[in-house]
Design a protein around this motif. Structure first.
Motif, PDB file in Angstrom:
ATOM      1  N   GLY A   1      45.197  39.661  34.493  1.00  0.00           N
ATOM      2  CA  GLY A   1      44.563  38.759  35.450  1.00  0.00           C
ATOM      3  C   GLY A   1      45.454  38.528  36.664  1.00  0.00           C
ATOM      4  O   GLY A   1      45.353  37.492  37.332  1.00  0.00           O
TER       5      GLY A   1
ATOM      6  N   MET B   1      45.638  31.893  38.436  1.00  0.00           N
ATOM      7  CA  MET B   1      46.841  31.621  37.628  1.00  0.00           C
ATOM      8  C   MET B   1      47.651  32.885  37.376  1.00  0.00           C
ATOM      9  O   MET B   1      48.886  32.840  37.313  1.00  0.00           O
ATOM     10  N   GLY B   2      46.958  34.005  37.186  1.00  0.00           N
ATOM     11  CA  GLY B   2      47.656  35.275  36.933  1.00  0.00           C
ATOM     12  C   GLY B   2      48.449  35.702  38.150  1.00  0.00           C
ATOM     13  O   GLY B   2      49.606  36.124  38.038  1.00  0.00           O
TER      14      GLY B   2
ATOM     15  N   LEU C   1      41.110  44.019  37.082  1.00  0.00           N
ATOM     16  CA  LEU C   1      40.003  44.913  37.442  1.00  0.00           C
ATOM     17  C   LEU C   1      40.244  45.552  38.806  1.00  0.00           C
ATOM     18  O   LEU C   1      39.646  46.587  39.125  1.00  0.00           O
TER      19      LEU C   1
ATOM     20  N   ALA D   1      42.110  48.033  34.714  1.00  0.00           N
ATOM     21  CA  ALA D   1      41.464  48.199  33.405  1.00  0.00           C
ATOM     22  C   ALA D   1      40.522  47.036  33.154  1.00  0.00           C
ATOM     23  O   ALA D   1      40.824  45.893  33.522  1.00  0.00           O
TER      24      ALA D   1
ATOM     25  N   ALA E   1      44.057  36.983  32.023  1.00  0.00           N
ATOM     26  CA  ALA E   1      42.723  37.429  32.462  1.00  0.00           C
ATOM     27  C   ALA E   1      41.638  36.730  31.655  1.00  0.00           C
ATOM     28  O   ALA E   1      41.743  36.572  30.440  1.00  0.00           O
ATOM     29  N   GLY E   2      40.612  36.318  32.352  1.00  0.00           N
ATOM     30  CA  GLY E   2      39.511  35.687  31.653  1.00  0.00           C
ATOM     31  C   GLY E   2      38.424  35.294  32.632  1.00  0.00           C
ATOM     32  O   GLY E   2      38.597  35.395  33.850  1.00  0.00           O
TER      33      GLY E   2
ATOM     34  N   ASN F   1      37.379  37.168  27.089  1.00  0.00           N
ATOM     35  CA  ASN F   1      38.300  36.048  26.828  1.00  0.00           C
ATOM     36  C   ASN F   1      38.989  36.164  25.471  1.00  0.00           C
ATOM     37  O   ASN F   1      40.193  35.907  25.371  1.00  0.00           O
TER      38      ASN F   1
ATOM     39  N   ILE G   1      46.363  32.234  27.776  1.00  0.00           N
ATOM     40  CA  ILE G   1      45.680  31.128  28.455  1.00  0.00           C
ATOM     41  C   ILE G   1      44.355  30.838  27.759  1.00  0.00           C
ATOM     42  O   ILE G   1      43.440  31.660  27.754  1.00  0.00           O
ATOM     43  N   GLY G   2      44.300  29.654  27.156  1.00  0.00           N
ATOM     44  CA  GLY G   2      43.058  29.192  26.555  1.00  0.00           C
ATOM     45  C   GLY G   2      42.342  28.279  27.532  1.00  0.00           C
ATOM     46  O   GLY G   2      42.220  28.605  28.715  1.00  0.00           O
TER      47      GLY G   2
ATOM     48  N   TYR H   1      31.980  30.319  26.079  1.00  0.00           N
ATOM     49  CA  TYR H   1      33.268  30.078  26.748  1.00  0.00           C
ATOM     50  C   TYR H   1      34.138  29.145  25.901  1.00  0.00           C
ATOM     51  O   TYR H   1      35.290  29.479  25.573  1.00  0.00           O
TER      52      TYR H   1
ATOM     53  N   PRO I   1      44.684  25.031  29.971  1.00  0.00           N
ATOM     54  CA  PRO I   1      44.543  24.378  31.278  1.00  0.00           C
ATOM     55  C   PRO I   1      43.283  23.526  31.325  1.00  0.00           C
ATOM     56  O   PRO I   1      42.313  23.770  30.611  1.00  0.00           O
ATOM     57  N   GLY I   2      43.332  22.540  32.207  1.00  0.00           N
ATOM     58  CA  GLY I   2      42.110  21.823  32.567  1.00  0.00           C
ATOM     59  C   GLY I   2      41.583  22.415  33.863  1.00  0.00           C
ATOM     60  O   GLY I   2      41.739  23.606  34.118  1.00  0.00           O
ATOM     61  N   ALA I   3      41.005  21.551  34.698  1.00  0.00           N
ATOM     62  CA  ALA I   3      40.388  22.044  35.936  1.00  0.00           C
ATOM     63  C   ALA I   3      41.470  22.434  36.947  1.00  0.00           C
ATOM     64  O   ALA I   3      42.243  21.594  37.397  1.00  0.00           O
ATOM     65  N   VAL I   4      41.503  23.710  37.270  1.00  0.00           N
ATOM     66  CA  VAL I   4      42.506  24.249  38.189  1.00  0.00           C
ATOM     67  C   VAL I   4      41.778  24.930  39.342  1.00  0.00           C
ATOM     68  O   VAL I   4      40.832  25.700  39.128  1.00  0.00           O
TER      69      VAL I   4
ATOM     70  N   THR J   1      41.038  27.462  41.336  1.00  0.00           N
ATOM     71  CA  THR J   1      41.134  28.921  41.460  1.00  0.00           C
ATOM     72  C   THR J   1      39.735  29.434  41.820  1.00  0.00           C
ATOM     73  O   THR J   1      38.752  28.687  41.698  1.00  0.00           O
TER      74      THR J   1
HETATM   75  P1  NAI Z   1      40.497  33.783  38.480  1.00  0.00           P
HETATM   76  O1  NAI Z   1      39.086  34.227  38.509  1.00  0.00           O
HETATM   77  O2  NAI Z   1      41.142  33.344  39.736  1.00  0.00           O
HETATM   78  O3  NAI Z   1      41.414  34.920  37.810  1.00  0.00           O
HETATM   79  C1  NAI Z   1      41.017  35.609  36.663  1.00  0.00           C
HETATM   80  C2  NAI Z   1      41.441  37.054  36.796  1.00  0.00           C
HETATM   81  O4  NAI Z   1      41.057  37.722  35.597  1.00  0.00           O
HETATM   82  C3  NAI Z   1      40.752  37.760  37.976  1.00  0.00           C
HETATM   83  O5  NAI Z   1      41.679  38.430  38.784  1.00  0.00           O
HETATM   84  C4  NAI Z   1      39.805  38.713  37.276  1.00  0.00           C
HETATM   85  O6  NAI Z   1      39.576  39.918  38.006  1.00  0.00           O
HETATM   86  C5  NAI Z   1      40.522  38.969  35.964  1.00  0.00           C
HETATM   87  N1  NAI Z   1      39.573  39.470  34.978  1.00  0.00           N
HETATM   88  C6  NAI Z   1      38.364  38.951  34.679  1.00  0.00           C
HETATM   89  N2  NAI Z   1      37.711  39.747  33.816  1.00  0.00           N
HETATM   90  C7  NAI Z   1      38.538  40.785  33.562  1.00  0.00           C
HETATM   91  C8  NAI Z   1      38.415  41.945  32.773  1.00  0.00           C
HETATM   92  N3  NAI Z   1      37.290  42.221  32.084  1.00  0.00           N
HETATM   93  N4  NAI Z   1      39.454  42.817  32.732  1.00  0.00           N
HETATM   94  C9  NAI Z   1      40.580  42.571  33.459  1.00  0.00           C
HETATM   95  N5  NAI Z   1      40.749  41.495  34.234  1.00  0.00           N
HETATM   96  C10 NAI Z   1      39.731  40.620  34.287  1.00  0.00           C
HETATM   97  O7  NAI Z   1      40.524  32.621  37.392  1.00  0.00           O
HETATM   98  P2  NAI Z   1      41.678  31.655  36.844  1.00  0.00           P
HETATM   99  O8  NAI Z   1      41.148  30.292  36.949  1.00  0.00           O
HETATM  100  O9  NAI Z   1      42.996  31.993  37.392  1.00  0.00           O
HETATM  101  O10 NAI Z   1      41.598  32.041  35.292  1.00  0.00           O
HETATM  102  C11 NAI Z   1      42.709  32.429  34.527  1.00  0.00           C
HETATM  103  C12 NAI Z   1      42.450  32.043  33.088  1.00  0.00           C
HETATM  104  O11 NAI Z   1      42.399  30.627  32.992  1.00  0.00           O
HETATM  105  C13 NAI Z   1      41.140  32.553  32.513  1.00  0.00           C
HETATM  106  O12 NAI Z   1      41.372  33.008  31.189  1.00  0.00           O
HETATM  107  C14 NAI Z   1      40.254  31.315  32.499  1.00  0.00           C
HETATM  108  O13 NAI Z   1      39.275  31.378  31.495  1.00  0.00           O
HETATM  109  C15 NAI Z   1      41.271  30.242  32.234  1.00  0.00           C
HETATM  110  N6  NAI Z   1      40.918  28.879  32.614  1.00  0.00           N
HETATM  111  C16 NAI Z   1      40.635  28.551  33.914  1.00  0.00           C
HETATM  112  C17 NAI Z   1      40.403  27.227  34.251  1.00  0.00           C
HETATM  113  C18 NAI Z   1      40.165  26.789  35.660  1.00  0.00           C
HETATM  114  O14 NAI Z   1      39.800  25.615  35.894  1.00  0.00           O
HETATM  115  N7  NAI Z   1      40.373  27.614  36.651  1.00  0.00           N
HETATM  116  C19 NAI Z   1      40.400  26.162  33.235  1.00  0.00           C
HETATM  117  C20 NAI Z   1      40.756  26.618  31.911  1.00  0.00           C
HETATM  118  C21 NAI Z   1      40.986  27.924  31.623  1.00  0.00           C
END
Ligand code: NAI
Length: 269
Positions: free
Chosen positions: A8, A13-14, A33, A40, A70-71, A86, A112-113, A164, A196-199, A201
């Motif tokens: 990710g 966050m990634g 991606l 991948a 990633a998620g 996820n 990351i959950g 989710y 994490p909570g609400a971030v 992104t």
């Molecule tokens: P984001 O959308 O900014 O980043 C997620 C990254 O994961 C993206 O670059 C995306 O391309 C990549 N990704 C998604 N599906 C993929 C796949 N099939 N293969 C490879 N890469 C893939 O989102 P964010 O917020 O940084 O999310 C990071 C993690 O945090 C995720 O696991 C999300 O579920 C989790 N999360 C996010 C929260 C939020 O409020 N933003 C709250 C709690 C958890």
């Protein structure tokens, strides 16, 4: 300096975690991606395998840490894909990389959950069990059926909310069950999770991408600190869990959510 794989890494966050680790002088192997060292799709078995092969080739079979970030979120239309990305995208990749982490002598993995695992009251226990049993196809079918059975107004807003929250709940349980097994614990590979909570992104901000559209005090879940998180707030803890000095913590789930979980479940341990 160490070598870390970050999934990710292209966003949120990634990206913040990869940037912080690189700035500290470490070698980062980014997986995503798009816009990453390794492109991948972790939602597929082939994508996970290719990612693992390429990570192992780049690190020479010895990896100091993995940040599995990633998620996707609850607004994804396909609930089956939420489970595959996820839960299985995280678990299968980590299982594949465990020997390389063991080879480092002080391997670290952080997952990351989400605090949705404890704060969203629609965990599908059967779905969680299917995931933990490794039954991806059955989990995908169950997730889709559960999504279709939800009220239309919920589906319109968050079509994959149950999948989710359940995917993240299963991930937390997998971390706790797996971290203490000899294959991880006695190989010096520590495995922890961040919830994490609400971030702020792209995942949270959605189509508008505008943080001004969100008010912490009008959010559906309590935000005691009165602010949303930034990607850097999560990256900070990712870095801590990956440090070799973090050597007596495994199987932990750390809430980094501005106090949401504590506010909703003050008496939970
Ligand atoms: P984001 O959308 O900014 O980043 C997620 C990254 O994961 C993206 O670059 C995306 O391309 C990549 N990704 C998604 N599906 C993929 C796949 N099939 N293969 C490879 N890469 C893939 O989102 P964010 O917020 O940084 O999310 C990071 C993690 O945090 C995720 O696991 C999300 O579920 C989790 N999360 C996010 C929260 C939020 O409020 N933003 C709250 C709690 C958890």
């Amino acid at each position: 300096m160490a070598t870390f794989a970050v999934t990710g890494s292209a966003s949120g966050m990634g990206a913040a975690s990869a940037a912080a680790l690189s700035a500290a002088g470490h070698t980062v192997i980014g997986v995503d991606l798009r816009d990453a060292d390794i492109l991948a799709d972790l939602g597929t078995a082939e994508g996970r395998e290719r990612a693992a092969e390429e990570i192992l080739a780049r690190c020479g079979g010895t990896l100091d840490g993995v940040a599995a970030i990633a998620g996707v979120g609850p607004n994804m239309s396909d609930a089956a894909a939420v489970m595959s990305i996820n839960y299985f995208g995280t678990v299968r990749l980590l299982e594949r990389l465990r020997p390389a982490l063991a080879a480092s002598g002080a391997g670290r993995a952080v997952v990351i959950g989400s605090n949705a695992a404890s704060t969203v009251p629609i965990i599908d226990d059967d779905l969680v069990e299917l995931a933990l049993a490794g039954k991806e196809q059955a989990a995908r079918e169950r997730a889709r059926a559960a999504a279709e059975a939800m009220p239309a107004e919920v589906r319109a807003m968050v079509p994959s909310i149950s999948a989710y929250a359940s995917s993240k709940f299963a991930l937390a349980r997998w971390v706790r069950r797996t971290a203490v097994t000899p294959a991880w614990a006695r190989q010096g590979v520590l495995l922890n999770g961040i919830a994490p909570g609400a971030v702020l992104t792209p995942l949270m901000l959605g189509a508008t991408g505008d943080a001004a559209d969100y008010d912490p005090d009008g959010f559906p879940t309590p935000m005691p600190l009165g602010v949303f998180g930034r990607p850097e707030d999560i990256a900070f803890w990712v870095q801590q869990f990956l440090r070799p000095e973090a050597r007596f913590t495994t199987g932990a789930i750390l809430y980094v959510d501005g106090g949401t979980d504590a506010a909703m479940r003050p008496d939970a341990q």
